[in-house]
Write a protein that holds these residues in place. Structure first.
Motif, PDB file in Angstrom:
ATOM      1  N   LEU A 113       0.808  -1.217   0.000  1.00 56.20           N
ATOM      2  CA  LEU A 113       0.000   0.000   0.000  1.00 56.20           C
ATOM      3  C   LEU A 113       0.846   1.275   0.000  1.00 56.20           C
ATOM      4  N   THR A 114       2.104   1.163   0.379  1.00 52.43           N
ATOM      5  CA  THR A 114       2.933   2.369   0.527  1.00 52.43           C
ATOM      6  C   THR A 114       4.128   2.430  -0.410  1.00 52.43           C
ATOM      7  N   ILE A 115       4.599   1.290  -0.914  1.00 60.19           N
ATOM      8  CA  ILE A 115       5.795   1.266  -1.760  1.00 60.19           C
ATOM      9  C   ILE A 115       5.479   0.528  -3.061  1.00 60.19           C
ATOM     10  N   PRO A 116       5.374   1.237  -4.177  1.00 56.77           N
ATOM     11  CA  PRO A 116       5.085   0.581  -5.452  1.00 56.77           C
ATOM     12  C   PRO A 116       6.133  -0.479  -5.805  1.00 56.77           C
ATOM     13  N   ASP A 117       5.670  -1.676  -6.129  1.00 52.13           N
ATOM     14  CA  ASP A 117       6.544  -2.781  -6.549  1.00 52.13           C
ATOM     15  C   ASP A 117       7.646  -3.065  -5.523  1.00 52.13           C
ATOM     16  N   PHE A 118       7.259  -3.123  -4.238  1.00 51.02           N
ATOM     17  CA  PHE A 118       8.243  -3.379  -3.181  1.00 51.02           C
ATOM     18  C   PHE A 118       8.923  -4.733  -3.361  1.00 51.02           C
ATOM     19  N   ALA A 119       8.195  -5.689  -3.968  1.00 52.16           N
ATOM     20  CA  ALA A 119       8.762  -7.027  -4.155  1.00 52.16           C
ATOM     21  C   ALA A 119       9.995  -6.988  -5.051  1.00 52.16           C
ATOM     22  N   SER A 120      10.000  -6.093  -6.024  1.00 51.37           N
ATOM     23  CA  SER A 120      11.165  -5.975  -6.905  1.00 51.37           C
ATOM     24  C   SER A 120      12.381  -5.476  -6.140  1.00 51.37           C
ATOM     25  N   ILE A 121      12.152  -4.582  -5.181  1.00 51.89           N
ATOM     26  CA  ILE A 121      13.264  -4.082  -4.363  1.00 51.89           C
ATOM     27  C   ILE A 121      13.886  -5.228  -3.587  1.00 51.89           C
ATOM     28  N   ILE A 122      13.045  -6.111  -3.044  1.00 56.24           N
ATOM     29  CA  ILE A 122      13.565  -7.256  -2.295  1.00 56.24           C
ATOM     30  C   ILE A 122      14.301  -8.209  -3.223  1.00 56.24           C
ATOM     31  N   ARG A 123      13.715  -8.486  -4.404  1.00 55.13           N
ATOM     32  CA  ARG A 123      14.347  -9.427  -5.340  1.00 55.13           C
ATOM     33  C   ARG A 123      15.697  -8.915  -5.827  1.00 55.13           C
ATOM     34  N   GLN A 124      15.840  -7.603  -5.968  1.00 51.97           N
ATOM     35  CA  GLN A 124      17.078  -7.041  -6.507  1.00 51.97           C
ATOM     36  C   GLN A 124      18.118  -6.734  -5.436  1.00 51.97           C
ATOM     37  N   ALA A 125      17.767  -6.906  -4.184  1.00 50.59           N
ATOM     38  CA  ALA A 125      18.717  -6.640  -3.099  1.00 50.59           C
ATOM     39  C   ALA A 125      19.816  -7.691  -3.079  1.00 50.59           C
TER      40      ALA A 125
END
Length: 360
Positions: free
Chosen positions: A54-66
């Protein structure tokens, strides 16, 4: 205004942490391990990614790219924090509620606020708040003073608890008033719990690269609007995976040991109602860190946020005890001690909040 907003956000988070257990008291017919893990699924698995979505667009991509190290350390510290939370109860068993809680929360606050700054000083981490700043700047010295004052307040609250237990139980043999009291063993367990509980803050520091990505993406779309309030929400997802792992394994073990797996399908208890109250408790628990992240975004990345967070938790927990008349029947001396402890903690909060106004 930034500092004031940060303090207010930390207060809301502390209030959530000090109040989350209340809905659990409405759960009927379930063993502790059953309602704890159901509520925990909301705290550690369901609500964190929902809040991030709800607060961070495409947060899953940030996790995958970490980086793997970022994910690994954030998860590991979450795992250790989970162990610290589980040993909390054992420390309270051996030392008593007041003494045990005061020692554990005090150690969690001290270690969680100072150890990262020592680590960053030794490793020369650029852009991080290092331990030397606490001695070389007016802001840092004021934060340290606030930390010391808060430890004094914790001591007074613990002292009041010991006096209360002696007065109301008539136990003279030990400070906790219970037959399980073992100061040496309890102190060792409390130290382990306090240090490991501080690992939540270490996990947030380890996961900062993910929060920085979220912050940079938001600032690119919202120039000249300050720091992103919800940047830490992506980090919580990974850290709380670790906490979920520890608590899930322990609760499943207790379900097997105590033969309480039937709780989840027992037709003689209000299952839907129980799940609802567990969901409310679990969501309230998560809100402490939701608002912690907002407070940190306003106060900056450092020890002051962790100190304020822990101070407000201790303050709210002890204030609830006064409001709910848990101190009824104690002597004037004991009551004055708990009120004094609360007042000292409030002073520490004011000092830490004031410290941020001293920054250039």
């Amino acid at each position: 205004m930034q500092a004031l907003a940060g303090v207010i956000f930390h207060f809301i988070g502390g209030f959530a942490s000090g109040s989350f257990y209340v809905p659990y008291k409405k759960v009927k017919g379930w063993a502790w391990e059953s309602f704890w893990i159901v509520g925990g699924l909301f705290s550690w698995l369901i609500v964190p990614p929902l809040a991030a979505y709800l607060t961070i667009p495409d947060f899953a991509s940030i996790i995958r790219q970490a980086d793997n190290s970022t994910i690994g350390y954030a998860y590991l510290f979450g795992l250790l924090w989970g162990i610290g939370g589980l040993t909390y109860g054992l420390g309270v068993r051996y030392l008593g509620v007041s003494l045990g809680s005061s020692i554990i929360l005090g150690l969690t606050m001290v270690f969680g606020s100072l150890v990262p700054s020592i680590f960053y000083y030794v490793n020369g981490s650029e852009g991080k708040e290092t331990i030397d700043l606490f001695f070389s700047t007016a802001s840092g010295r004021t934060v340290l003073l606030g930390l010391a004052v808060c430890v004094l307040g914790i001591y007074l609250c613990g002292r009041a608890g010991v006096l209360k237990e002696r007065e109301l139980t008539g136990a003279l043999a030990d400070a906790s008033g219970n037959k399980d009291y073992q100061f040496g063993t309890g102190l060792l367990v409390a130290i382990v719990s306090g240090v490991l509980s501080a690992c939540f803050n270490f996990g947030l520091e380890a996961g900062k690269p993910m929060a920085h990505v979220a912050n940079d993406l938001w600032k690119a779309d919202h120039p000249a609007q300050g720091e992103f309030l919800f940047q830490n929400n992506v980090t919580y997802v990974v850290v709380l995976w670790g906490g979920l792992t520890t608590n899930f394994l322990w609760c499943m073990f207790l379900n097997v040991k105590n033969r309480t797996f039937g709780d989840y399908v027992n037709p003689r208890v209000p299952i839907g109602r129980n799940i609802l109250f567990c969901a409310l408790a679990g969501t309230t628990w998560y809100l402490q860190f939701f608002f912690y992240g907002m407070g940190e975004s306003r106060l900056g990345n450092g020890a002051s946020s962790w100190i304020l967070h822990m101070a407000f938790i201790i303050l709210i927990a002890n204030a609830w005890g006064v409001v709910l008349k848990e101190w009824k029947g104690v002597s004037k001396r004991t009551y004055a001690t708990i009120i004094g402890g609360i007042a000292v903690i409030i002073l520490s909060i004011l000092l830490v909040g004031f410290a941020r106004t001293l920054e250039p």
